[in-house]
Design an enzyme around this catalytic site. Structure first.
Site, PDB file in Angstrom:
ATOM      1  N   GLU A 178      34.329 -43.220 -32.782  1.00 21.38           N
ATOM      2  CA  GLU A 178      34.547 -43.147 -31.139  1.00 21.38           C
ATOM      3  C   GLU A 178      34.474 -44.729 -30.727  1.00 21.38           C
ATOM      4  OE1 GLU A 178      31.582 -39.563 -29.724  1.00 21.38           O
ATOM      5  OE2 GLU A 178      30.640 -41.139 -31.010  1.00 21.38           O
ATOM      6  N   ASP A 221      29.948 -43.047 -35.366  1.00 21.42           N
ATOM      7  CA  ASP A 221      29.505 -42.566 -34.159  1.00 21.42           C
ATOM      8  C   ASP A 221      29.539 -43.948 -33.022  1.00 21.42           C
ATOM      9  OD1 ASP A 221      27.927 -40.415 -32.615  1.00 21.42           O
ATOM     10  OD2 ASP A 221      26.521 -42.013 -32.557  1.00 21.42           O
TER      11      ASP A 221
END
Length: 886
Positions: free
Chosen positions: A526, A489
């Site tokens: 990400e 993340d």
């Protein structure tokens, strides 16, 4: 100044906000001072083992001791070039930090000072206090205690425990008789002054016992010395509610399901060959009536081989799906572990009108205490989440059973990991790291406040021991839980070096030594570039461009935006893209989107050459995207291609907003399939949001992280004879929660009220069938995963289609696919039949792909090739694949 505080003249107006920390102690010898260092002034570190320094009437009060500081020799009073390179944000024009050096006569005081309250002070020539501020200490801790990087931490074997707490005055081990009882014994822990590690050697009989650490330490958030009772940052198990750690041996047979040591995994695939299905553990079975009620929403549901959900996952694997990506499954803070402690919505949600605001209001009433959250709220990084277990005390075994169940269904397992932030910092009850080593594990802003650009308290993996925690935690999940991949993340908030260290540690794992093949484990994340770390402000980030060439994937928003249209942040959700109706509206925007789609199909490679919408040859890096280059990847494994994910509206919901309202459901299904085809038939890692293949809707919710089971329903059975709550695809479940969606309610209300926009079984089954065909086509030929930039550059091309809204892709399969000379894919995003002519196909042996030739879709079976002219006829809103055989 000497080492004692002499009497000082009274001062007024000093800048003495002790709650801030604007000075930064970056190594044992150097303090970075915000602003210029004045040669006429005097500087020092003021410290107190009792943590009682205050400010009153113009000067400091309390037990003040001093470490003298002198202007650093570079400049003088300036950071050295090496220091500027290590701490670039201190050297930026907006930073303008000076440098102060610890007086060698006081160097012996440094370690003791760090175990109390520390301030940096400035006095004028007369001795009057001018400035007093707190001090940020991560740099000096990393310098002084670098040896801690290799010391075992957490449960260390037998009953032993170790914790890194270099700033603590004292650390004791509280050993409890059980997870809830107050009966405990308190044991002294030994401090290693060289590493800052505190340890206790316990007998094997301590295994299974619950424990906490009693850490006596200066806490800036409290402004005093406190004794924190806190769990272990290296916990491997915790009690229900996560209030106590538990000493466990993960090799204990009682924590292993049957056959665990000999678990057979599906074959590994290269990163660019992976097809990944993003799934939330609770979504998977919470609405599945074929799962026993006690196991719905839990790890156990993945062991129910005959359930509707597992039957579907097994079917997807047979079609060609390779991995299931699980949203966070580590211990997170936002769902009570025990079912008895949760409160679910009490309304009859299914009985309410499809455009009502009552569903979302009812869900909001219990959102903080219900069973649902995405889980991006880390509490203990290396412990399975307790709310997903039928009993939180069985979480370790049940997590492993889930992995075994998915592997048995033919799927490898990816974990979504969230090391970039914690649920809380400071003295908050759910703060763990910051109550052990205050001010270290989190990234601090210039004034000493915790950065929160990721939504919560940002961690600082650029600090040695936080970076080490990331690596150690990942290795534990890989070795002890046999996890096959990790998705980071907000990976752009990590240093690139940290993610490469993870890769290196995994690559060192071998089946013979560790029971797993670490090189087969895939990594992606990400790679967004924003916040206080943006543009390399603090370190080289793990962003899209920076990870190019590593084979560690980053999500590509380029194809996503081009297919869907607009961006996730548009005020008007109706902006169209290639896959959402813009194909019928030729213009510059469509032409640019087609460039982005083509580039995405070619792996988003920076050096891939195509004929752009300008009519000239351009490299991927020369195609524009939001003011920067669209193409950034160096190898196809650098790119994770997707059109929807847990964030933002589902693909179906985006198409509801964007397609003309009168678009027939059959055409909506076709556009859903065409959009997904841009992911599945391109080079690079393919990423699919769970149940997009079944037209999944969240009733237009764009941010369903805390929207409960209702808005996140994942429905495996659309049959109308089933319960109302289990029918359809989730569309028409009421207006989405006001918190993140109210501004779009005027757009959403008339759509949700329209029964024609709610798909029936025929539409859902058709979408699933088309998706399965695409998976089988992807799997049918190695040409869809060429593996290198060179091969893609040589083999992938885009013959002119002759019509806006139509893309033709050719893959030269000679020598790669023994069955085919070339493969052609035609994406017809328009409302009429397309008939592009490819001169190279004149006289060729070309036919519709066998998978589509056998399709139950009569429309795609109408697609045809005319060898006399080289024309490929493809019906409206259809993707057709043709094979050219030798």
């Amino acid at each position: 100044m000497d080492g004692n505080l002499p009497p000082q003249p009274a001062a007024t107006g000093a800048d003495a906000d002790l709650s801030r920390a604007t000075a930064q102690w970056i190594d044992r010898d150097t303090v970075a001072w915000r602003g210029a260092v004045a040669a006429a002034n005097q500087y020092a570190l003021a410290y107190s083992p009792r943590g009682d320094i205050g400010y009153d009437r113009g000067d400091l009060t309390g037990d003040v001791r001093l470490i003298r500081l002198t202007p650093a020799p570079d400049g003088p009073g300036r950071l050295s070039d090496a220091q500027k390179a290590a701490w670039p944000h201190l050297a930026s024009p907006g930073g303008a930090y000076g440098a102060l050096t610890v007086d060698p006569r006081d160097a012996g005081l440094v370690r003791d000072a760090l175990r109390g309250q520390v301030l940096a002070i400035e006095r004028g020539p007369s001795g009057a206090l001018l400035t007093a501020t707190g001090v940020q200490i991560p740099g000096v801790l990393d310098d002084l205690y670098s040896g801690a990087a290799t010391v075992p931490l957490g449960p260390t074997g037998g009953g032993g425990l170790a914790v890194w707490a270099p700033t603590a005055r004292r650390v004791e081990l509280a050993l409890y008789d059980g997870p809830c009882t107050d009966r405990r014994t308190v044991h002294r822990m030994r401090r290693d002054d060289a590493t800052g590690v505190w340890s206790a050697d316990g007998p094997a009989s301590w295994r299974g016992r619950h424990y906490t650490y009693l850490v006596t330490v200066y806490a800036p958030a409290a402004g005093k010395i406190v004794t924190n009772e806190v769990t272990d940052p290296y916990s491997l198990s915790v009690s229900a509610g996560s209030g106590r750690s538990q000493i466990v041996d993960l090799d204990d047979p009682s924590l292993r399901p049957e056959g665990w040591t000999a678990l057979k995994k599906p074959p590994a695939v290269r990163q660019d060959q992976a097809t990944i299905y993003e799934l939330h553990v609770r979504d998977f079975s919470a609405s599945d009536a074929t799962v026993p009620a006690a196991e719905r929403g839990t790890y156990k549901a993945f062991t129910q081989t005959g359930s509707a959900g597992m039957t579907e996952l097994r079917s997807l694997a047979e079609d060609g799906l390779t991995h299931v990506h699980l949203l966070p499954v580590f211990d997170f803070a936002t769902v009570p572990d025990r079912k008895a402690d949760r409160t679910e919505p009490g309304c009859d949600l299914a009985a309410l009108p499809p455009d009502s605001d009552r569903q979302q209001a009812c869900v909001a009433e219990t959102a903080a205490k219900d069973s649902f959250n995405w889980g991006y709220d880390p509490l203990h990084y290396t412990v399975p989440e307790g709310s997903y277990a039928t009993d939180p005390d069985r979480r370790i075994k049940e997590f492993r059973e889930m992995v075994a169940g998915l592997n048995g269904a033919g799927l490898r397992v990816v974990m979504d990991v969230v090391y970039n932030h914690t649920h809380a910092a400071g003295q908050e009850p759910t703060s763990v790291l910051d109550r052990v080593v205050p001010g270290y594990y989190h990234r601090l802003m210039d004034d000493g406040t915790v950065a929160a650009s990721t939504c919560c308290a940002n961690t600082a993996p650029e600090h040695a021991m936080m970076g080490r925690l990331v690596v150690d935690s990942i290795v534990t999940w890989a070795k002890e839980y046999k996890v096959d991949g990790f998705r980071f993340d907000l990976m752009g908030h990590h240093p690139k070096a940290n993610i490469l260290a993870v890769r290196e540690a995994l690559d060192a794992l071998t089946p013979g030594k560790d029971g797993v093949d670490g090189k087969s484990i895939i990594l992606y994340g990400e790679g967004w570039n924003f916040g206080e770390v943006a543009d390399g402000a603090r370190f080289e980030q793990a962003t899209q461009a920076n990870m190019a060439g590593t084979g560690i994937g980053t999500f590509s928003d380029r194809l996503r935006d081009a297919v869907r249209g607009g961006t996730p942040f548009d005020a008007d959700p109706g902006v169209r893209g290639f896959g959402s109706g813009l194909g019928d509206e030729p213009g510059d925007r469509l032409a640019h989107y087609e460039d982005l789609v083509k580039l995405g199909l070619a792996g988003n490679l920076r050096d891939f050459t195509l004929t752009g919408s300008s009519g000239t040859l351009v490299k991927g890096s020369e195609v524009g995207y939001n003011g920067g280059p669209a193409g950034y990847a160096a190898v196809p494994g650098d790119t994770v291609t997707y059109v929807d994910a847990h964030d933002n509206e589902t693909l179906f919901d985006a198409l509801v907003f964007k397609l003309p309202k009168d678009t027939p459901m059959a055409d909506r299904v076709r556009m859903q399939s065409l959009s997904l085809a841009t992911v599945l038939l391109g080079q690079g890692t393919a990423f699919i949001h769970a149940s997009s293949e079944r037209l999944r809707s969240k009733s237009l919710d764009r941010n369903s992280y805390d929207s409960g089971d209702w808005f996140n329903r994942l429905l495996w059975d659309c049959r109308p004879e089933g319960p109302e709550s289990a029918q359809g695809n989730g569309f028409g479940g009421g207006l989405p929660p006001a918190k993140d969606n109210e501004a779009r309610w005027p757009y959403a209300r008339p759509l949700l009220a329209d029964p024609a926009l709610r798909p029936g079984c025929a539409a859902i089954r058709a979408a699933r069938a088309r998706f399965g065909e695409l998976l089988r086509i992807r799997r049918s030929s190695p040409a869809f995963s060429l593996g290198s930039a060179g091969e893609i550059g040589r083999r992938v091309s885009f013959p002119p289609s002759g019509a806006p809204g139509v893309i033709v892709m050719r893959i030269d399969a000679t020598g790669v696919d023994p069955a085919n000379k070339a493969i052609y894919v035609v994406f017809n995003a328009t409302g009429k039949t397309a008939a592009p002519t490819v001169p190279a196909l004149k006289g060729a042996r070309v036919a519709l792909h066998p998978v589509q030739a056998a399709s139950d879709d009569p429309v795609v079976r109408q697609a045809s090739a005319d060898p006399a002219t080289g024309t490929l006829a493809v019906p409206a809103r259809t993707v057709a694949v043709f094979t050219e055989t030798p």
